[in-house]
Design an enzyme around this catalytic site. Structure first.
Site, PDB file in Angstrom:
ATOM      1  N   ARG A  66       0.816  -1.216   0.000  1.00  0.00           N
ATOM      2  CA  ARG A  66       0.000   0.000   0.000  1.00  0.00           C
ATOM      3  C   ARG A  66       0.849   1.266   0.000  1.00  0.00           C
ATOM      4  NH1 ARG A  66      -5.562  -0.734   2.001  1.00  0.00           N
ATOM      5  NH2 ARG A  66      -6.177  -2.598   0.891  1.00  0.00           N
ATOM      6  N   ARG A  77      -3.808   6.609   0.621  1.00  0.00           N
ATOM      7  CA  ARG A  77      -4.360   7.837   1.211  1.00  0.00           C
ATOM      8  C   ARG A  77      -3.409   8.636   2.080  1.00  0.00           C
ATOM      9  NH1 ARG A  77      -9.550   4.727   3.231  1.00  0.00           N
ATOM     10  NH2 ARG A  77      -7.864   3.241   3.349  1.00  0.00           N
ATOM     11  N   ARG A 131      -7.398  10.691  -6.473  1.00  0.00           N
ATOM     12  CA  ARG A 131      -8.597   9.926  -6.159  1.00  0.00           C
ATOM     13  C   ARG A 131      -9.836  10.814  -6.309  1.00  0.00           C
ATOM     14  NH1 ARG A 131     -12.387   7.955  -3.574  1.00  0.00           N
ATOM     15  NH2 ARG A 131     -12.258   6.511  -1.842  1.00  0.00           N
ATOM     16  N   ASP A 149      -6.739  -3.431  -7.262  1.00  0.00           N
ATOM     17  CA  ASP A 149      -7.256  -4.045  -6.036  1.00  0.00           C
ATOM     18  C   ASP A 149      -7.463  -5.535  -6.262  1.00  0.00           C
ATOM     19  OD1 ASP A 149      -8.305  -3.053  -3.273  1.00  0.00           O
ATOM     20  OD2 ASP A 149      -9.650  -4.663  -3.881  1.00  0.00           O
ATOM     21  N   TYR A 157     -14.526 -12.479   0.737  1.00  0.00           N
ATOM     22  CA  TYR A 157     -15.271 -11.283   0.301  1.00  0.00           C
ATOM     23  C   TYR A 157     -16.475 -11.653  -0.561  1.00  0.00           C
ATOM     24  CZ  TYR A 157     -11.547  -8.375   2.147  1.00  0.00           C
ATOM     25  OH  TYR A 157     -10.670  -7.771   2.995  1.00  0.00           O
TER      26      TYR A 157
HETATM   27  O1  CP3 Z   1      -0.227  -1.950  -2.325  1.00  0.00           O
HETATM   28  C1  CP3 Z   1      -0.506  -1.096  -3.171  1.00  0.00           C
HETATM   29  O2  CP3 Z   1      -0.145   0.100  -3.082  1.00  0.00           O
HETATM   30  C2  CP3 Z   1      -1.224  -1.519  -4.438  1.00  0.00           C
HETATM   31  C3  CP3 Z   1      -2.624  -1.416  -4.445  1.00  0.00           C
HETATM   32  C4  CP3 Z   1      -3.479  -2.279  -3.529  1.00  0.00           C
HETATM   33  C5  CP3 Z   1      -4.705  -1.812  -3.007  1.00  0.00           C
HETATM   34  N1  CP3 Z   1      -5.320  -2.859  -2.379  1.00  0.00           N
HETATM   35  C6  CP3 Z   1      -5.216  -0.450  -3.151  1.00  0.00           C
HETATM   36  C7  CP3 Z   1      -6.318  -0.015  -2.291  1.00  0.00           C
HETATM   37  C8  CP3 Z   1      -3.335  -3.614  -3.131  1.00  0.00           C
HETATM   38  C9  CP3 Z   1      -2.174  -4.557  -3.362  1.00  0.00           C
HETATM   39  C10 CP3 Z   1      -4.513  -3.963  -2.421  1.00  0.00           C
HETATM   40  C11 CP3 Z   1      -4.760  -5.310  -1.889  1.00  0.00           C
HETATM   41  C12 CP3 Z   1      -5.992  -5.568  -1.149  1.00  0.00           C
HETATM   42  N2  CP3 Z   1      -7.229  -5.046  -1.345  1.00  0.00           N
HETATM   43  C13 CP3 Z   1      -6.086  -6.538  -0.131  1.00  0.00           C
HETATM   44  C14 CP3 Z   1      -4.965  -7.416   0.347  1.00  0.00           C
HETATM   45  C15 CP3 Z   1      -4.022  -6.704   1.219  1.00  0.00           C
HETATM   46  C16 CP3 Z   1      -4.577  -6.318   2.553  1.00  0.00           C
HETATM   47  O3  CP3 Z   1      -4.637  -5.107   2.820  1.00  0.00           O
HETATM   48  O4  CP3 Z   1      -4.941  -7.224   3.313  1.00  0.00           O
HETATM   49  C17 CP3 Z   1      -7.415  -6.547   0.327  1.00  0.00           C
HETATM   50  C18 CP3 Z   1      -7.976  -7.404   1.435  1.00  0.00           C
HETATM   51  C19 CP3 Z   1      -8.144  -5.609  -0.470  1.00  0.00           C
HETATM   52  C20 CP3 Z   1      -9.594  -5.301  -0.409  1.00  0.00           C
HETATM   53  C21 CP3 Z   1      -9.800  -3.895  -0.042  1.00  0.00           C
HETATM   54  N3  CP3 Z   1      -9.572  -2.831  -0.895  1.00  0.00           N
HETATM   55  C22 CP3 Z   1     -10.233  -3.384   1.200  1.00  0.00           C
HETATM   56  C23 CP3 Z   1     -10.566  -4.217   2.417  1.00  0.00           C
HETATM   57  C24 CP3 Z   1     -10.279  -1.992   1.063  1.00  0.00           C
HETATM   58  C25 CP3 Z   1     -10.745  -0.996   2.077  1.00  0.00           C
HETATM   59  C26 CP3 Z   1      -9.643  -0.750   3.064  1.00  0.00           C
HETATM   60  C27 CP3 Z   1      -9.402   0.708   3.286  1.00  0.00           C
HETATM   61  O5  CP3 Z   1      -8.273   0.991   3.702  1.00  0.00           O
HETATM   62  O6  CP3 Z   1     -10.307   1.522   3.053  1.00  0.00           O
HETATM   63  C28 CP3 Z   1      -9.812  -1.661  -0.222  1.00  0.00           C
HETATM   64  C29 CP3 Z   1      -9.670  -0.315  -0.776  1.00  0.00           C
HETATM   65  C30 CP3 Z   1      -8.290   0.072  -1.238  1.00  0.00           C
HETATM   66  N4  CP3 Z   1      -7.466  -0.708  -1.963  1.00  0.00           N
HETATM   67  C31 CP3 Z   1      -7.680   1.352  -1.039  1.00  0.00           C
HETATM   68  C32 CP3 Z   1      -6.445   1.297  -1.725  1.00  0.00           C
HETATM   69  C33 CP3 Z   1      -5.435   2.415  -1.885  1.00  0.00           C
HETATM   70  C34 CP3 Z   1      -8.297   2.544  -0.335  1.00  0.00           C
HETATM   71  C35 CP3 Z   1      -9.263   3.129  -1.323  1.00  0.00           C
HETATM   72  C36 CP3 Z   1      -9.485   4.594  -1.209  1.00  0.00           C
HETATM   73  O7  CP3 Z   1      -8.758   5.364  -1.861  1.00  0.00           O
HETATM   74  O8  CP3 Z   1     -10.438   4.963  -0.506  1.00  0.00           O
END
Ligand code: CP3
Length: 352
Positions: free
Chosen positions: A28, A32, A41, A78, A154
């Site tokens: 990540r 944000r 975004r 994602d 999910y």
């Molecule tokens: O790592 C990176 O920078 C690459 C991009 C990436 C994202 N999600 C961007 C993202 C990667 C590799 C993921 C993986 C991901 N997504 C996982 C596995 C890793 C982990 O964290 O356990 C999972 C379970 C998801 C599913 C997911 N996507 C969730 C549960 C959420 C909400 C969490 C939150 O922090 O709000 C997301 C959204 C998400 N994926 C964001 C980002 C940057 C936040 C979105 C936003 O801008 O609001």
């Protein structure tokens, strides 16, 4: 050593070569905590609009590299886009995370359709091609996917789950139909990883974020075995591309992921003791990890001490510095800059 790995320290560490100083990237790392990400975004509209716009997704991917001397970039996307490609409706609710139209136990199962998936994820592959063309020299380009079990939580739970009762309950009650679901997701995941490598990724990571929800016997069937098959599928097309497994919460079972699945590297969460990982995991493969993201958020002595402990335990073997989980949105970007300095100056800068 190939020219490729010579130029890319992260790629060569993933291939098992011990580097003079450990390469580093952060899960990540785009997100944000960066004001420029928040601006992008806002411009995109929604998170999924950002994921599916190749130009904006490339911009998000490159943003952290403009600030910090990181060795890797991970494509901005994602894990849940694969669920969508399988026909499961997906949306993000502001401040609440992902929502999906849940697949019902006993109902009809999604089917893997290679052509539909390729079409649905075409913008992701276009973004990967563009990243490959614009990545700074020396940076390793990473693709990724969610592991079948984590995606299933999910898809069956309809979102983030507290106790995984729907998904685990299905697996216990009706392992035959659950295994058909896992098999379908497994095919989709392998195809998605291969397509990212076709589009120019150097390596890929498989996120099994909820592996820790399963006891050992279930973990074998729903996490270890499917990952082993995914590794075999990907290697049959891209034999030289390293694969990183990330079984979050698997604890001592990390050793089985390292020894039995064929991954080139294992990414460990912050609960795994680095000294244990050096003894039990590094003999099998490269270890990646495992700074607590809250230590990065806290900064100061806590950050310096936590980072040094990890470097001292793992830095002599095949190792990639990373967090144990993703960067938290509240993290001050200056702390990330300091962490890069700490890792880049090890072992001279901070010891002994
Ligand atoms: O790592 C990176 O920078 C690459 C991009 C990436 C994202 N999600 C961007 C993202 C990667 C590799 C993921 C993986 C991901 N997504 C996982 C596995 C890793 C982990 O964290 O356990 C999972 C379970 C998801 C599913 C997911 N996507 C969730 C549960 C959420 C909400 C969490 C939150 O922090 O709000 C997301 C959204 C998400 N994926 C964001 C980002 C940057 C936040 C979105 C936003 O801008 O609001």
């Amino acid at each position: 050593m190939t020219v490729d790995t010579y130029r890319k320290p992260l790629l060569s560490a993933l291939r098992g070569e011990v580097q003079q100083r450990p390469p580093l990237w952060l899960m990540r790392q785009a997100g944000r905590y960066l004001p420029e990400y928040r601006a992008l975004r806002a411009k995109a509209g929604s998170f999924l609009d950002l994921c599916y716009d190749p130009v904006l997704a490339v911009e998000a991917t490159l943003q952290p590299l403009r600030r910090f001397p990181l060795d890797g970039l991970i494509l901005f996307s994602d894990i849940l886009v694969v669920a969508e490609a399988l026909g499961v409706k997906l949306w993000f609710e502001e401040g609440e995370g992902p929502r999906l139209k849940a697949i019902a136990e006993g109902g009809s199962l999604p089917e893997f359709d290679a052509e539909r998936q390729r079409r649905h994820l075409a913008p992701v592959y276009e973004a990967m091609e563009r990243v490959g063309a614009t990545a700074p020299a020396g940076a390793t380009v990473l693709g990724f996917a969610g592991a079948p079990w984590t995606l299933a939580t999910y898809m069956v739970g309809g979102g983030r789950s507290r106790d995984f009762a729907a998904t685990k309950g299905w697996a216990y009650r009706d392992p035959n139909s659950f295994s058909r679901l896992i098999e379908t997701i497994r095919q989709a995941v392998a195809a998605h990883l291969i397509a990212q490598l076709d589009a120019g990724a150097d390596a890929v990571q498989v996120f099994d974020s909820w592996a820790g929800a399963l006891p050992e016997s279930e973990l074998t069937r729903w996490c270890v075995e499917p990952l082993k098959m995914i590794v075999a599928d990907v290697k049959s097309v891209h034999p030289a591309a390293p694969i990183i497994g990330y079984p979050r919460g698997a604890g001592v079972a990390c050793e089985r992921f390292a020894a039995e699945t064929g991954v080139d590297a294992i990414s460990i969460d912050s609960t795994v003791p680095p000294v244990w990982a050096a003894a039990r995991l590094q003999p099998h493969c490269t270890v990646q990890g495992n700074l607590d993201p809250v230590a990065l958020l806290a900064g100061g002595d806590a950050l310096r001490q936590a980072a040094s402990r990890i470097l001292d335990a793992l830095g002599q073997g095949p190792f990639v510095f990373n967090l144990g989980e993703g960067v938290l949105p509240q993290t001050p970007p200056e702390h990330v800059a300091e962490l890069c300095d700490l890792v880049r100056s090890w072992p001279d800068g901070n010891r002994r």
